[in-house]
Every structure is written in structure tokens, then in C-alpha cells.
Design a protein around this motif. Structure first.
Motif, PDB file in Angstrom:
ATOM      1  N   MET A  30      -8.114   0.144 -10.424  1.00 47.11           N
ATOM      2  CA  MET A  30      -7.690   0.759  -9.171  1.00 47.11           C
ATOM      3  C   MET A  30      -8.878   1.465  -8.534  1.00 47.11           C
ATOM      4  N   GLU A  31      -9.000   1.344  -7.212  1.00 48.90           N
ATOM      5  CA  GLU A  31     -10.085   1.998  -6.495  1.00 48.90           C
ATOM      6  C   GLU A  31      -9.543   2.741  -5.284  1.00 48.90           C
ATOM      7  N   LYS A  32     -10.155   3.879  -4.992  1.00 49.82           N
ATOM      8  CA  LYS A  32      -9.843   4.596  -3.759  1.00 49.82           C
ATOM      9  C   LYS A  32     -10.606   3.946  -2.609  1.00 49.82           C
ATOM     10  N   THR A  33      -9.974   3.903  -1.438  1.00 52.19           N
ATOM     11  CA  THR A  33     -10.644   3.472  -0.216  1.00 52.19           C
ATOM     12  C   THR A  33     -10.294   4.476   0.876  1.00 52.19           C
ATOM     13  N   SER A  34     -10.900   4.308   2.029  1.00 52.67           N
ATOM     14  CA  SER A  34     -10.575   5.207   3.145  1.00 52.67           C
ATOM     15  C   SER A  34      -9.126   5.062   3.581  1.00 52.67           C
ATOM     16  N   ASP A  35      -8.524   3.887   3.278  1.00 47.97           N
ATOM     17  CA  ASP A  35      -7.152   3.620   3.712  1.00 47.97           C
ATOM     18  C   ASP A  35      -6.106   3.852   2.623  1.00 47.97           C
ATOM     19  N   GLY A  36      -6.545   4.250   1.426  1.00 47.64           N
ATOM     20  CA  GLY A  36      -5.597   4.453   0.334  1.00 47.64           C
ATOM     21  C   GLY A  36      -6.142   3.937  -0.976  1.00 47.64           C
ATOM     22  N   ASP A  49      -4.406  -9.403  -7.055  1.00 45.74           N
ATOM     23  CA  ASP A  49      -4.529  -8.185  -6.251  1.00 45.74           C
ATOM     24  C   ASP A  49      -3.131  -7.613  -6.018  1.00 45.74           C
ATOM     25  N   VAL A  50      -3.003  -6.314  -6.198  1.00 45.56           N
ATOM     26  CA  VAL A  50      -1.687  -5.682  -6.082  1.00 45.56           C
ATOM     27  C   VAL A  50      -1.770  -4.448  -5.202  1.00 45.56           C
ATOM     28  N   GLN A  51      -0.624  -4.087  -4.659  1.00 47.34           N
ATOM     29  CA  GLN A  51      -0.530  -2.877  -3.857  1.00 47.34           C
ATOM     30  C   GLN A  51      -0.389  -1.674  -4.785  1.00 47.34           C
ATOM     31  N   ILE A  52      -1.224  -0.675  -4.570  1.00 50.45           N
ATOM     32  CA  ILE A  52      -1.213   0.535  -5.391  1.00 50.45           C
ATOM     33  C   ILE A  52      -0.844   1.730  -4.522  1.00 50.45           C
ATOM     34  N   ILE A  53       0.078   2.539  -5.016  1.00 49.64           N
ATOM     35  CA  ILE A  53       0.440   3.770  -4.308  1.00 49.64           C
ATOM     36  C   ILE A  53      -0.027   4.977  -5.125  1.00 49.64           C
ATOM     37  N   GLN A  54       0.088   6.138  -4.555  1.00 48.59           N
ATOM     38  CA  GLN A  54      -0.436   7.359  -5.164  1.00 48.59           C
ATOM     39  C   GLN A  54       0.103   7.589  -6.575  1.00 48.59           C
ATOM     40  N   ASP A  56       1.160   5.440  -8.730  1.00 49.56           N
ATOM     41  CA  ASP A  56       0.557   4.478  -9.656  1.00 49.56           C
ATOM     42  C   ASP A  56      -0.811   4.960 -10.093  1.00 49.56           C
ATOM     43  N   TYR A  57      -1.595   5.394  -9.120  1.00 48.88           N
ATOM     44  CA  TYR A  57      -2.961   5.843  -9.394  1.00 48.88           C
ATOM     45  C   TYR A  57      -2.952   7.091 -10.276  1.00 48.88           C
ATOM     46  N   ASP A  58      -2.013   7.977 -10.010  1.00 49.39           N
ATOM     47  CA  ASP A  58      -1.941   9.231 -10.764  1.00 49.39           C
ATOM     48  C   ASP A  58      -1.575   9.017 -12.228  1.00 49.39           C
ATOM     49  N   ASP A  59      -0.887   7.918 -12.538  1.00 46.79           N
ATOM     50  CA  ASP A  59      -0.403   7.677 -13.903  1.00 46.79           C
ATOM     51  C   ASP A  59      -0.769   6.252 -14.320  1.00 46.79           C
ATOM     52  N   VAL A  60      -2.081   5.994 -14.368  1.00 44.78           N
ATOM     53  CA  VAL A  60      -2.580   4.630 -14.562  1.00 44.78           C
ATOM     54  C   VAL A  60      -2.166   4.043 -15.912  1.00 44.78           C
ATOM     55  N   GLY A  61      -2.118   4.884 -16.959  1.00 46.71           N
ATOM     56  CA  GLY A  61      -1.728   4.397 -18.278  1.00 46.71           C
ATOM     57  C   GLY A  61      -0.303   3.896 -18.298  1.00 46.71           C
ATOM     58  N   ALA A  62       0.605   4.678 -17.732  1.00 50.29           N
ATOM     59  CA  ALA A  62       2.016   4.273 -17.676  1.00 50.29           C
ATOM     60  C   ALA A  62       2.178   3.025 -16.808  1.00 50.29           C
ATOM     61  N   TYR A  63       1.381   2.940 -15.734  1.00 49.05           N
ATOM     62  CA  TYR A  63       1.451   1.777 -14.850  1.00 49.05           C
ATOM     63  C   TYR A  63       1.110   0.500 -15.621  1.00 49.05           C
TER      64      TYR A  63
END
Length: 372
Positions: A30-36, A49-54, A56-63
Motif C-alpha cells: 500500500m502506498e500513500k498518494t496525494s489522492d489517497g 491492483d486494488v482500492q485501498i481506504i484509510q 485498510d491502510y491503518d490495519d494492514v496486517g488484518a487486511y
């Protein structure tokens, strides 16, 4: 069923998580971009490639474990070790260790020295500690690679007693990446060239000099704040300027820390973005600030290459790795331009791009760290 190892690598602008047995079973980047956020799931040789929301990013292990369950690869009950990349100053963190209460206490105390990296690790630990008491948590050191670096490379010009009291030395970081790349150099060359410089260039960047496969100097120091200007980190700055900002700039210590870690570097120089790809597009569109930021960055990397070539007594191999180093020929060309006196050019056989695999390196080390 064979037990699995989960590894989590939390960077300043990205998170990677992988599930391993004898080899990688699945992973997410997962990577941060200016758009999310952007994300890529890998299962075997297949990438998606998948859509990642906040969340998901906050809990990458569980994801990732949710993905592993959906694809019938593994459940949490199949995991017996979780290894986390730990970027923290101090001799305590210069070895891989079981994460117990003493380790968490030490990490909490070190948090104010490297908040950009330690805070999210502590947050991740709080989540995965609730999964199961049967899972061993392991801290995979990002600085142990530099543990035996020459003393003269570790020392700052501080009074000796003060440095000893507070443990203020050059520890170096991105060591997991350096280990991975060094192994790949051995595979590629069949032998390790005597004089190597590795440029790990990403949101955080490190330039490291190696002689006969051993590090002799590196650009990051006591914390990951030192070195070349990074995505949002200031890099090298005159200590007198920091003192001036504290005394006359109207900034208290916490505000200054926020500025040096999160509002400086390429972001601060350009006034637009910390992301190199976006800066390149802006420069091509005529944005002077973006071009200036990229020039400051590439010039700083070039300075380290020149200085380390002097320390090494020459240069046999220049390696580019990590997100920027691997993906951006434009940045590699800017860095190599003007290094002809070292027989360096973009198309020189002395210049190579080697993808780093920090996750596989972490999984390998997790196997040999005591636990369940």
C-alpha cells in the motif's frame, strides 16, 4: 498444517505486509498518494491492483489476513510468528528480538526520537497483540546491518561523555534493504565487488558505502531524519539553524519536530508534494519549484556518492534500489550526470538497478529469531 510467518514493513509513506511459509504465499503493498491510497495484492505470480481506504491502510496486517482467508491460503490460527520492521535509535534495537513488555517499553521511550516510524509500529502492535497469545511478535532491526561500522563513521563531534550518556551515534537505517540488495549482488555478480555504493531512494532515502561487503558509512544517522532531503523530511541541516528556529523562529520543540519530519524535504522545497513522480510531472509542465526540489535531492545523492567514493578509494558498483531508485530513470540520470570522472554514466556496466525485497529478508530473519 505448517505454521506461517507474517511480516509487516511500515514505511513513512507506504506499508507492506507478506505471509510466508517456505516462500511468499501472498502480500500487499500500500502506498500513500496525494489522492489517497493505492494498493497491489500479490498471490503467487499474480498481481492485482486494488482500492485501498484509510481503515485498510491503518490495519494492514488484518487486511492481508482477510485476503489470505478469502483466497483459502491461511487463517490467523496458522500464523505463529509476526515480524515487524523496527526503525529506532539505540544499541538496544541493533539486533532482532522478541517483542515483550520490556521491548515495548523501550520502543515507547524511543518514540520521541523517531516518531514518524515508531508511532505506527506501536499502533500496529496494539492491534495484532489481540489476535492470539500463541503468536510470537518479533522486532526485526533496521539498523543491525550497521552495528559493526567503523567507529569513526558512528561518531558525531559531541563531547564523548554526552554521546555515551544519551547514546547519540550514527546507527543507520534501511539496513534490511541493504542486506537484501547485497544478497542479490552476490547472485548477480557471483562475487561481491570491493567498493559498492547502494542508493536506497524512496520517501525515505539512504546512501550506504560498502567495502568488501561491509558498511563503512551511511547517510542516515542517530535518527532517520539525517541525510539527503526526503519526501517530507529535511535531511541534513545546520544545527545552528535548528537552534535559531527554536530561539527566534517562534517554534517550540514539538512544532519544530513536526516541521522537520512532515513539512520539509521535497514537500517543503516544492510547496506542492512529497512525491517524486508528481514533481517530475510538475517540472515538465514548467513548475520551477518542483524542478528546484528535484535538483536539490539529486545533487545531495550525488554528493554522497562522491564523498563515499573518496572514502572507498574508488567505486566498482553503483546500485539504485527502492521505489524511486528502481522506477525513475529520470532521477537516476540526473544523479549520474557529472560523475564521468568516476566512470559513472547511466548506461555504464558499473551502474545497476536491483529491486530490494525487504519482506523476504524479514521473513528469513524471523525464522532464526527465537520464538514459538
Amino acid at each position: 498444517m505448517d505454521k506461517k510467518i507474517l511480516v509487516i514493513n511500515i514505511g513513512s509513506a507506504s506499508k507492506k505486509c507478506g505471509l510466508y511459509s517456505e516462500s511468499e504465499l501472498c502480500s500487499v503493498h500500500m502506498e500513500k498518494t496525494s489522492d489517497g491510497y493505492i494498493g497491489t495484492i500479490k498471490v503467487g505470480d499474480n498481481k492485482e491492483d486494488v482500492q485501498i481506504i484509510q481503515t485498510d491502510y491503518d490495519d494492514v496486517g488484518a487486511y492481508l489476513m482477510r485476503v489470505a482467508g478469502e483466497k483459502n491460503i491461511a487463517q490467523i490460527s496458522d500464523v505463529n510468528k509476526i515480524g515487524l520492521r523496527v526503525v529506532a535509535p539505540g544499541a538496544f534495537f541493533q539486533e532482532d528480538k522478541i517483542i515483550d513488555d520490556n521491548y515495548i517499553q523501550a520502543l515507547t521511550l524511543a518514540q520521541e526520537m523517531a516518531p514518524l516510524h515508531i508511532t505506527p509500529v506501536l499502533e500496529e502492535l496494539n492491534k495484532i497483540k489481540m489476535w492470539s497469545d500463541d503468536i510470537s511478535l518479533l522486532g526485526i532491526s533496521d539498523s543491525v546491518f550497521y552495528k559493526d561500522m567503523p567507529t569513526e563513521a558512528k561518531l558525531y563531534g559531541l563531547p564523548k561523555e554526552l554521546a555515551e550518556e544519551h547514546g547519540i551515534y550514527r546507527y543507520g537505517y534501511h539496513g534490511i534493504s541493504m542486506s537484501s540488495v547485497l544478497d542479490k549482488i552476490k547472485e548477480l555478480k557471483g562475487d561481491v565487488p570491493e567498493k559498492i555504493i547502494i542508493c536506497h531512494l524512496g520517501s525515505g532515502s539512504t546512501v550506504t558505502a560498502l567495502k568488501n561487503g561491509q558498511p563503512v558509512d551511511t547517510s542516515m544517522g542517530f535518527t532517520p531524519l539525517e541525510g539527503v532531503p526526503m519526501g517530507s523530511r529535511v535531511g541534513n541541516i545546520d544545527a545552528g539553524a535548528v537552534l535559531y528556529l527554536l530561539k527566534k523562529g517562534g517554534l517550540d520543540a514539538s512544532t519544530l519536530e513536526e516541521m522537520l519530519y512532515k513539512k520539509s524535504g521535497l514537500l517543503g522545497l516544492s510547496g506542492k508534494t512529497p512525491f517524486v513522480k508528481e514533481l517530475i510531472d510538475l517540472e515538465k509542465a514548467g513548475d520551477i519549484g518542483a524542478g528546484e526540489a528535484l535538483t536539490v535531492f539529486t545533487r545531495a545523492v550525488k554528493k554522497y556518492i562522491g564523498a563515499y567514493s573518496a572514502i572507498l578509494g574508488g567505486l566498482d558498483l553503483l546500485v539504485f534500489t527502492a521505489t524511486i531508485g528502481e522506477r525513475s530513470e529520470y532521477i537516476r540520470a540526473k544523479i549520474c550526470s557529472g560523475l564521468e570522472h568516476l566512470n559513472i554514466s547511466l548506461d555504464s556496466p558499473k551502474v545497476v538497478v536491483i529491486p530490494t525485497n525487504e519482506m523476504a529478508e524479514m521473513a528469513k530473519r524471523a525464522i532464526y529469531t527465537s520464538g514459538n
